[in-house]
Design an enzyme around this catalytic site. Structure first.
Site, PDB file in Angstrom:
ATOM      1  CG  ASP A   1      87.651  39.377  75.028  1.00 30.92           C
ATOM      2  OD1 ASP A   1      88.676  39.264  75.674  1.00 30.92           O
ATOM      3  OD2 ASP A   1      87.108  39.492  74.331  1.00 30.92           O
TER       4      ASP A   1
ATOM      5  CG  ASN B   1      81.736  37.051  64.241  1.00 31.94           C
ATOM      6  OD1 ASN B   1      83.740  37.431  64.880  1.00 31.94           O
ATOM      7  ND2 ASN B   1      81.562  36.198  65.124  1.00 31.94           N
TER       8      ASN B   1
ATOM      9  CG  HIS C   1      84.546  39.177  67.624  1.00 31.68           C
ATOM     10  ND1 HIS C   1      83.648  37.392  67.559  1.00 31.68           N
ATOM     11  CD2 HIS C   1      86.272  38.912  67.508  1.00 31.68           C
ATOM     12  CE1 HIS C   1      85.129  36.522  67.960  1.00 31.68           C
ATOM     13  NE2 HIS C   1      85.560  37.689  67.645  1.00 31.68           N
TER      14      HIS C   1
ATOM     15  CD  GLU D   1      80.074  37.359  68.920  1.00 33.69           C
ATOM     16  OE1 GLU D   1      80.890  37.669  68.015  1.00 33.69           O
ATOM     17  OE2 GLU D   1      80.647  35.896  69.504  1.00 33.69           O
TER      18      GLU D   1
HETATM   19  C1  GLP Z   1      88.614  35.698  70.245  1.00 35.19           C
HETATM   20  C2  GLP Z   1      88.876  37.414  71.405  1.00 35.19           C
HETATM   21  C3  GLP Z   1      88.889  38.480  70.608  1.00 35.19           C
HETATM   22  C4  GLP Z   1      90.304  38.257  69.009  1.00 35.19           C
HETATM   23  C5  GLP Z   1      89.137  36.712  68.820  1.00 35.19           C
HETATM   24  C6  GLP Z   1      90.455  36.447  67.290  1.00 35.19           C
HETATM   25  O1  GLP Z   1      86.971  35.789  70.153  1.00 35.19           O
HETATM   26  N1  GLP Z   1      87.684  37.545  71.781  1.00 35.19           N
HETATM   27  O2  GLP Z   1      89.056  39.277  71.373  1.00 35.19           O
HETATM   28  O3  GLP Z   1      90.213  38.926  68.418  1.00 35.19           O
HETATM   29  O4  GLP Z   1      88.993  35.566  69.187  1.00 35.19           O
HETATM   30  O5  GLP Z   1      91.492  35.288  68.038  1.00 35.19           O
HETATM   31  P1  GLP Z   1      92.322  34.655  67.184  1.00 35.19           P
HETATM   32  O6  GLP Z   1      93.770  35.551  67.203  1.00 35.19           O
HETATM   33  O7  GLP Z   1      93.047  33.034  67.921  1.00 35.19           O
HETATM   34  O8  GLP Z   1      91.658  34.787  65.483  1.00 35.19           O
END
Ligand code: GLP
Length: 241
Positions: free
Chosen positions: A67, A136, A138, A143
């Site tokens: 993404d 959440n 995702h 989402e």
């Molecule tokens: C972002 C990314 C996700 C990732 C999530 C969790 O929203 N788009 O791909 O899994 O963050 O992030 P973190 O690993 O910093 O908790």
């Protein structure tokens, strides 16, 4: 579905790097699906260590990131392109032309999404998809919703994601509200999937993904139907299982 539990995030990163390394040793021109966020950083550090030690070679590898934010210049320190360069790409022998990240600034975002899905198909599909998980539930930026979206698409970020990710931005109003994300279909098409979760903030999302109904309100729950998915969790993230 396999679930491996570790004492800490460092071990989760080492286990993920072992699996990615095994993929590269069995298929040196593997196609990797990569993730951003703080969770995969120990994995990336271990991959860099293995590369520098002469154990792994990335010269034939192709990568596709999950993404990217929209309307953020690629050189912005919070763009995922910048993150990947900083945390991984600049320290490996992975050819620049093999590194793919969706262009969140494309004038025609739906054309960009279609082209991104096509590029993955043309590369032969993703061999191994690395995932984190949002608080959440995702995956990528898919989402919570009343549906699973198949292909790459533009996403309106939810308030909870904006709150989670705004820590990286100077001011909340600087944080983009739109992003481009691989769809759940493209993630599920990967030959194998590795989901990493560390820390107690992820425990509830992990519990819902693994123990509750498969439902788009927790997008990661669909991974349970994947024939080759491994969850690598630290103790805190696994604490509600
Ligand atoms: C972002 C990314 C996700 C990732 C999530 C969790 O929203 N788009 O791909 O899994 O963050 O992030 P973190 O690993 O910093 O908790």
């Amino acid at each position: 579905m396999r679930i491996h539990q570790y004492d800490n995030a460092q071990q989760v990163g080492q286990a993920a790097a072992i699996l990615i390394g095994a993929q590269l040793l069995t298929k040196p021109d593997a196609v990797l699906g990569l993730a951003t966020g703080s969770t995969p950083i120990p994995t990336y550090q271990e991959l860099i260590r293995l590369y520098q030690a002469g154990v792994l070679d990335f010269s034939k590898v192709t990568t596709f990131n999950l993404d990217e934010y929209c309307q953020l210049p690629p050189q912005h320190p919070c763009s995922y392109r910048h993150f990947m360069r900083q945390e991984l790409f600049s320290q490996l022998n992975l050819p620049a032309e093999n590194q793919h990240i969706p262009d969140g600034n494309a004038a025609d975002l739906s054309a960009e999404c279609a082209a991104y899905d096509q590029a993955i198909l043309s590369a032969g599909g993703i061999d191994l998809q690395l995932l984190g998980i949002g608080r959440n539930g995702h995956i990528g930026f898919n989402e919570p919703s009343d549906q699973f979206v198949y292909g790459c698409h533009v996403v309106h970020l939810t308030q909870s994601t904006i709150e989670d990710n705004r820590r990286f931005f100077k001011r909340e109003e600087d944080m983009p509200r739109l992003a481009v994300s691989l769809g759940v279909g493209s993630i599920m098409n990967a030959k194998s999937v590795l989901l990493l979760a560390t820390g107690k903030d992820k425990a509830e999302a992990v519990r819902k993904a693994i123990l509750e109904d498969i439902d788009p309100s927790t997008q990661a729950s669909i991974l349970r139907t994947h024939p080759n998915v491994i969850f690598l969790l630290d103790k805190a993230a696994a604490s509600l299982l």
